[in-house]
Every structure is written in structure tokens, then in C-alpha cells.
Write an enzyme that holds these catalytic residues in place. Structure first.
Site, PDB file in Angstrom:
ATOM      1  N   HIS A   4       1.724  -0.008 -10.229  1.00  0.00           N
ATOM      2  CA  HIS A   4       0.641  -0.706  -9.283  1.00  0.00           C
ATOM      3  C   HIS A   4       0.069  -1.877 -10.163  1.00  0.00           C
ATOM      4  O   HIS A   4      -0.894  -2.170 -10.474  1.00  0.00           O
ATOM      5  CB  HIS A   4      -0.678   0.052  -9.010  1.00  0.00           C
ATOM      6  CG  HIS A   4      -1.436  -0.096  -7.627  1.00  0.00           C
ATOM      7  ND1 HIS A   4      -1.777   0.540  -6.844  1.00  0.00           N
ATOM      8  CD2 HIS A   4      -1.448  -1.349  -7.133  1.00  0.00           C
ATOM      9  CE1 HIS A   4      -2.421   0.000  -6.153  1.00  0.00           C
ATOM     10  NE2 HIS A   4      -2.404  -1.222  -6.122  1.00  0.00           N
ATOM     11  N   GLU A  14      -1.251   8.279  -6.750  1.00  0.00           N
ATOM     12  CA  GLU A  14      -1.280   7.534  -7.843  1.00  0.00           C
ATOM     13  C   GLU A  14      -2.286   8.445  -8.931  1.00  0.00           C
ATOM     14  O   GLU A  14      -3.232   8.955  -8.534  1.00  0.00           O
ATOM     15  CB  GLU A  14      -1.556   6.123  -7.756  1.00  0.00           C
ATOM     16  CG  GLU A  14      -0.385   5.405  -7.043  1.00  0.00           C
ATOM     17  CD  GLU A  14      -1.051   3.947  -6.756  1.00  0.00           C
ATOM     18  OE1 GLU A  14      -1.836   3.572  -7.257  1.00  0.00           O
ATOM     19  OE2 GLU A  14      -0.291   3.296  -6.067  1.00  0.00           O
ATOM     20  N   ARG A  22       0.810  -1.304  -0.218  1.00  0.00           N
ATOM     21  CA  ARG A  22      -0.015   0.003  -0.021  1.00  0.00           C
ATOM     22  C   ARG A  22       0.659   1.274   0.054  1.00  0.00           C
ATOM     23  O   ARG A  22       1.854   1.469   0.833  1.00  0.00           O
ATOM     24  CB  ARG A  22      -1.076  -0.142   1.199  1.00  0.00           C
ATOM     25  CG  ARG A  22      -2.034  -1.209   1.303  1.00  0.00           C
ATOM     26  CD  ARG A  22      -3.116  -0.814   0.134  1.00  0.00           C
ATOM     27  NE  ARG A  22      -4.127  -1.693   0.223  1.00  0.00           N
ATOM     28  CZ  ARG A  22      -4.359  -2.758  -0.411  1.00  0.00           C
ATOM     29  NH1 ARG A  22      -3.262  -3.116  -0.939  1.00  0.00           N
ATOM     30  NH2 ARG A  22      -5.238  -3.474  -0.208  1.00  0.00           N
TER      31      ARG A  22
END
Length: 528
Positions: free
Chosen positions: A280, A262, A233
């Protein structure tokens, strides 16, 4: 009876095969519906399958007069209004396990790439630079991997690292030495892991306690030349502190798949040659996308045909007459669990919940789930909810017992939560006062009357003249305002407890200042 299922986001054909295999299932796939078009269509369906694109709002749920279950092919449910679904008796399921292997493999790929400078060397070669000396790496064999967070993914990474003949040491609030021994890995505190590891990989949820867990102070106690991996995370690592640690030479390199904000495109971390990054991609494999769809499809079919689902997210329907009796206690149960786990500061090994008075005569399973949710949320965050709390407790090796008794100790209803930790047994009792709401009425053997909300400070001290005055003066020096105070003692001059509610979160230096008073031997700040 035929069930109609609507799929509004792209799912693989393999993923929905469990639906195809049933004769009484009618599948409609329409991934181009507008929100208005979906609202016009939804009333004809028993089940809705989505990923992250479709927004399942309260307005949509109100129109879904026949909808019985919503399946989210993925981990999160941010695009689904859980409260509205629960209110309308619609169960929501997701797929929390489908991406475990992909995330673990990506972590290992990042570790390998980091140790051997693979992305940097490839980029140089693409730019017609042949420089073998510049990209000399290190072997991971016999190196120590520190795993912070040993849930599903962390455990898979540990297993794979052992296969690469790495030494593994792990920290997790639920990990015991016995469990670590069975897994063949080392066991330690967070500080132990940070000091011992050559490589550190994090696999915790992002919580108040884990945000910036790896910060400037943490980097200072690590070995020189340590390398960091985060495929969990964004926010667990303080990115500014990481940049400083790399430029100072303390950290040799970092591999990042997740970031605080992000998309992560314009950041000075990406300018460092010691940093490799991916956008990601931890769960971005064909297999993971198929797995989550298969898991959700199985749950939908099982539920529609009368079975029990494996991965429910919201609270299943409870008979209205029972809900009317126990619903007022939901908040109290959760607050007692949260209060007690913060008070102990340790993971519970065993939980006993005692229901007294009228509560002893009704179904209390939903209250038990709420209590356990409160106990676990400090460590698991929003991953734990009313439905899966007992599942997580069992998986973490915590035994939970319900007990009913007619003894009310002067209250119409009394809810007592007791936990056994490595240090001993602690308990807290609460009730609902008519017209006043929830109250904590007992902590261990001390009687109190405290509303379980806001900022609470629990002080254990000796019953001596002047303690309260000196404590109040000290808090005033730190601009801490006391809203309420409760005091009880075991006997004159013996042990006593003081419970304060204050107007702000107590900082560590303020708590330490209280502990300097010789009569005070323990101070705990609890935010509810």
C-alpha cells in the site's frame, strides 16, 4: 488577533510553511500527547492539524470550546467524528488531491515492473541466479491499456500511458465520447474495456457496485494473457478469482498495491511468481506527504482569516432558524436523489430541483447539496458529501438548477427532482406527511404513496387483468414477501406502474423472472 494552532501528528516542515508565514499564527507541535493530555490541552486552540494517528472523538470535540477548524493531512477522515464536529460548528478539511501524482506514478511503476518482470529478476539475481531467458518481458508500446475509473488518478495514468505510446481505452460512468475524444483516448463500456485491453488498471472507489468488479466472469471475457494492476482499493478485484485466472493461464500477471485485508502477508497470491506486490505504497512519497500538509495548512489559514476553504468535508454552519425549517427534509432530499438515479440506471447530465410551498421561501442550498449527494453516491460512494456534492457534479459535467414555485399540487411542501440522461427525462416528487415522515408521492406522471426506505421494486407494466396476481404468485415462488403495494395507471388498459416494498434485496434472477411475464416490460430494484 492571534490564532493558536495545535499539531499532534508528524507533519513536514515544508508542509506547515503556510502557517509559519503568517504573523498572527501561533503554532504548537506536540506529537506525544496522550488522549487525556490532548483533552486537557485542546480548549486553548482555534485549529487542530492531524494525520491518521490522532483520534478526534466526540469527547475531545466537546472539550474544544474554542476550536473552529480541524485539518486532516490526507484523504480519509475516519479518525475524526464528523457528526460531532458539525454539531459543534467546527469545520473539517482534508487534502483529497495531494497524492494524485504519487498514486499515478506508482501505478505506472507497477505496470512497467509487471511487463518486464523486474522484481522477479532482481530477486533471482540476489539469489545468485543469472537467467535472462526466464524473465523475458513484453513492451508496452502499442499495447492497449484499459483504465477502469477515470477520476483524478485514472486520468493521470491515462495521460502517462499515452506518453509511453500505449493505446488507452477507458470506462467511467461519467465519461462521455466527447470527453474521451478531447483526451485522445478510447471510450467504451466496462465490457468493451475488458475485452480490448492487454493491461487493465482499476481506479474506482470501493462501493457495493464495484466490489469484486473484476471477478471470475470478468476474467473470462478478457484477452488471454491480460495483465492486471490495482493501486486503488482492495476489494475491487476478487483475489480468489484472480488466483484461479493466473493459475489457469488466462491472466499472465498481476501487480497489487492494495488488498481486501491488510496487512496482506499470508495469501496464496503472493506465492505465484506472476504476481508482484507492494504494501500500500501508492501515496507514500515525500512529495505527497508534503502536498497534503500544504493543502490543509492553506485551508486552515484561509478559514481563520475569513476566507472560503477549498476542501471542506462536513457541512458548514447554517443559521439555526433556517436549519430548523429545512433539516427535516435532509433525509427526503437524499433519498429522492438515490431513488431517481437507481431508477434511471444512468448518469445524470442535468438536474433540476423544484421547491414548492413553504420551501420556496427559505434558503434551500443545503437541501440541493443533499439531493445531489444522493444522485452521486451510487458512483462515488463516501467520497461525496453534503459539502462537496456540487463540486463533484460540476467536475463531472452535471449542471444543477434550483427552481422555486408557489404551486404545491395539493401538498404543503413538495420537493421534485428531475434528471436528464441520455435516454430522456425522469422525475420523482416527495414530501413530509405530518406525523408519518417522508413519502414518495409521484414517479414521472404516476401518483403513489411510498416510504423511501428499505427494498423497493418499481414495475412498469400494461394495465391488464391478472397482472398483479401472477406477479404476486411468482414472487411467492421465490420466497419474496410483499410489505406494501402501490399501483397507478395512465388510462384503462394503458401503461401502469406498480411500486412494491419487499422484505429482502431482490436478486437478479428474481427480477428476470418478473420480466418474463408478457405484460411487464421493465423492473427495477432499489435499495434505500
Amino acid at each position: 488577533m492571534t490564532f493558536n494552532i495545535l499539531i499532534t501528528d508528524p507533519l513536514s516542515e515544508e508542509g506547515i510553511q503556510p502557517l509559519r508565514n503568517r504573523e498572527n499564527i501561533n503554532i504548537v507541535i506536540d506529537t506525544k500527547l496522550t488522549p487525556d493530555g490532548l483533552r486537557d490541552k485542546i480548549m486553548d486552540f482555534d485549529a487542530l492539524l492531524v494525520r491518521s494517528q490522532t483520534q478526534v472523538t466526540s469527547a475531545l470535540i466537546r472539550k474544544a470550546s474554542n476550536l473552529k477548524i480541524i485539518g486532516r493531512a490526507g484523504v480519509g477522515v475516519d479518525n475524526i467524528d464528523l457528526e460531532a464536529a458539525t454539531e459543534h460548528g467546527i469545520i473539517v478539511v482534508n487534502a483529497p488531491n495531494g497524492n494524485t501524482n504519487s498514486a499515478a506514478e506508482h501505478t505506472m511503476a507497477m505496470l512497467m515492473s509487471l511487463s518486464r518482470n523486474i522484481p522477479q529478476a532482481y530477486h533471482a539475481l540476489k539469489n545468485q541466479q543469472w537467467d535472462r531467458k526466464k524473465y523475458v518481458g513484453v513492451e508496452i508500446k502499442n499495447k492497449t491499456l484499459g483504465v477502469v475509473g477515470l477520476g483524478r488518478i485514472g486520468a493521470e495514468v491515462a495521460s502517462r500511458a499515452k506518453g509511453q505510446r500505449m493505446n488507452v481505452i477507458a470506462y467511467d460512468p461519467f465519461l462521455t465520447e466527447e470527453k474521451a475524444d478531447k483526451m485522445g483516448i478510447g471510450y467504451g463500456t466496462l465490457e468493451d474495456v475488458l475485452k480490448a485491453a492487454d493491461f487493465i488498471t482499476v481506479h474506482t472507489p470501493l462501493l457495493k457496485e464495484t466490489k469484486h468488479m473484476l471477478n471470475a466472469e470478468a476474467f473470462q471475457i478478457m484477452r488471454d494473457g491480460v495483465q492486471i494492476i490495482n493501486c486503488a482499493r482492495g476489494g475491487i478485484i476478487d483475489e480468489e478469482a484472480l488466483h484461479e485466472a493466473i493459475t489457469a493461464g488466462k491472466v499472465a500477471g498481476a501487480a497489487m498495491d492494495v488488498f481486501e485485508e491488510e496487512p496482506f502477508l499470508d495469501h496464496k497470491l503472493l506465492e505465484l511468481p506472476q504476481v508482484i506486490a507492494t504494501p500500500h505504497l501508492g501515496a507514500s512519497t515525500i512529495e505527497a506527504q508534503e502536498n497534503v500538509a500544504v493543502d490543509v495548512s492553506h485551508d486552515v489559514v484561509t478559514f481563520l482569516t475569513g476566507g472560503s476553504v477549498k476542501n471542506p468535508v462536513n457541512l458548514p454552519s447554517v443559521p439555526r432558524e433556517i436549519m430548523n425549517q429545512i433539516e427535516p427534509y435532509f433525509n427526503l432530499a437524499e433519498k429522492l436523489g438515490s431513488f431517481l438515479i437507481d431508477l434511471t440506471g444512468e448518469v445524470a447530465e442535468e438536474v433540476n430541483i423544484y421547491y414548492s410551498g413553504d420551501l420556496s421561501e427559505v434558503e434551500v442550498a443545503p437541501l440541493t447539496r443533499n439531493t445531489v449527494k444522493g444522485l452521486l453516491q451510487r458512483y462515488l460512494g463516501d467520497h461525496v458529501n453534503d459539502v462537496n456534492a456540487l463540486y463533484f457534479a460540476e467536475r463531472k459535467g452535471i449542471t444543477v438548477h434550483e427552481n422555486k414555485t408557489s404551486s404545491t399540487k395539493g401538498f404543503t411542501n413538495l420537493l421534485t427532482v428531475e434528471v436528464r440522461t441520455k435516454s430522456g427525462i425522469r422525475n420523482v416528487s416527495g414530501t413530509l406527511l405530518n406525523g408519518l415522515g417522508p413519502r414518495i408521492v409521484k414517479v414521472d406522471d404516476y401518483s403513489v404513496d411510498v416510504t423511501p426506505v428499505g427494498h423497493i421494486v418499481v414495475i412498469h407494466h400494461l394495465d391488464q387483468p391478472g397482472v398483479i396476481g401472477r406477479m404476486g404468485s411468482l414472487l411467492a415462488q421465490h420466497q419474496v414477501n410483499i410489505a406494501t403495494m402501490q399501483v397507478d395507471r395512465s388510462d384503462i388498459g394503458g401503461d401502469a406502474i406498480m411500486m412494491l416494498t419487499v422484505d429482502k434485496h431482490m436478486e437478479e434472477e428474481e427480477l428476470e423472472a418478473l420480466k418474463e411475464l408478457e405484460e411487464i416490460y421493465d423492473v427495477t430494484a432499489i435499495d434505500l
